[in-house]
Enzyme design. Structure first.
Site, PDB file in Angstrom:
ATOM      1  N   SER A 148      -8.234   8.815   0.762  1.00 45.68           N
ATOM      2  CA  SER A 148      -7.300   9.232  -0.699  1.00 45.68           C
ATOM      3  C   SER A 148      -8.463   9.742  -1.732  1.00 45.68           C
ATOM      4  CB  SER A 148      -7.046   7.847  -1.043  1.00 45.68           C
ATOM      5  OG  SER A 148      -6.600   7.952  -2.307  1.00 45.68           O
ATOM      6  N   TYR A 163      -9.142  -0.617  -2.766  1.00 46.11           N
ATOM      7  CA  TYR A 163      -8.695   0.397  -2.215  1.00 46.11           C
ATOM      8  C   TYR A 163      -9.707   1.555  -2.207  1.00 46.11           C
ATOM      9  CZ  TYR A 163      -5.408   4.150  -1.029  1.00 46.11           C
ATOM     10  OH  TYR A 163      -4.766   5.315  -0.211  1.00 46.11           O
TER      11      TYR A 163
END
Ligand code: NAP
Length: 241
Positions: A148, A163
């Site tokens: 990401s 994350y």
């Protein structure tokens, strides 16, 4: 070193094999569907066996039970792939969770950070290592780590520490393995799918169609031999690590 038996298997096999983790829904499912459409023998891996079966039937692949956060499940799954089809050309480490979206790094939830690391980093790393002997036997091995932009350290901002850190660690794994495996012809790249309308992205208003998010992953999974390795890409274009 590749055994003569394994080499014969590589030469004889007409259909390349791909495994996609977390392939029962979202970007993973669409990646599996696109790879199957390109003629790959796709192993549709999901932690829920019934969901793996349903998705495999829908996309035209074969099901595999795999919980990437469970090392025993990874070993079992790798053993099953070794048994049948006994080969692997493409590994897409797609399974991922967002366990602490919006949580401040200054007020961390360490359990949530650990959970993100267990799935997004250790899961992908352990699975890659478990399947590496098969990948080394392939003549065109490709590993795609679905990362990401939130894991890019160069432009990293605040919030969602678990994350972000798990995806940054995944990107580091891309760099380490791509360097070590370059001579073996195993290409390892990170992909950011963009802000995609799945269960994960949709809750925050993502509008990018899943087909487009998966396309950049499929591009890396099907790179020609003169394609890049050790990179980080979104929609086929480089992103800062
Ligand atoms: N959507 C976005 O905007 C976006 C942006 C950047 C990066 N990404 C990345 O893209 C990947 C796919 O995301 P998505 O948007 O498709 O998310 P999603 O719709 O939430 O799907 C996540 C998938 O991962 C699976 N999964 C989670 N934990 C697992 C485990 N321990 N073992 C096996 N499978 C597991 C889920 O299985 P279950 O159904 O069993 O839960 C599901 O199939 C993730 O790595 C995510 O971080 C997404």
């Amino acid at each position: 070193m590749t055994s003569p038996h394994a080499r014969a298997r590589v030469v004889c096999r007409a259909v390349p094999v791909a495994l996609v983790s977390g392939a029962n829904r979202g970007i993973g499912r669409e990646t599996a569907r696109q790879l199957a459409g390109l003629g790959y023998d796709v192993i549709v891996a999901a932690r829920d066996e019934a969901k793996a079966r349903e998705a495999a039937q829908a996309v035209g692949g074969r099901p595999l039970q795999l919980d990437v956060s469970d090392p025993a499940s990874i070993e079992r799954a790798a053993g099953a792939v070794r048994d049948d089809p006994g080969a692997l050309d493409v590994l897409v480490n797609n399974a991922g969770i967002g366990s602490d979206f919006g949580v401040a790094g200054a007020e961390p939830d360490f359990d949530a950070i650990q959970a993100a690391l267990d799935t997004n980093f250790f899961g992908a790393y352990r699975l890659t290592i478990a399947l590496l002997p098969l990948l080394r036997e392939s003549e065109h091995a490709r590993v795609v780590n679905v990362s990401s932009g939130m894991g890019g350290v160069a432009e990293m901002g605040g919030w969602s520490p678990g994350y972000r850190i798990s995806k940054a660690a995944l990107n580091a794994m891309t760099r380490i393995l791509s360097t070590e495996l370059e001579d073996a012809g195993v290409k390892v790249n990170s992909a950011c799918p963009g802000f995609v309308k799945t269960d994960m992205g949709g809750q925050f208003g993502a509008e990018k169609p899943v087909e487009e998010g998966a396309a950049g992953i499929v591009w890396l999974a099907t790179l020609p031999d003169d394609g890049p390795t050790g990179g980080f890409f979104r929609d086929g274009k480089p992103v800062a690590f």
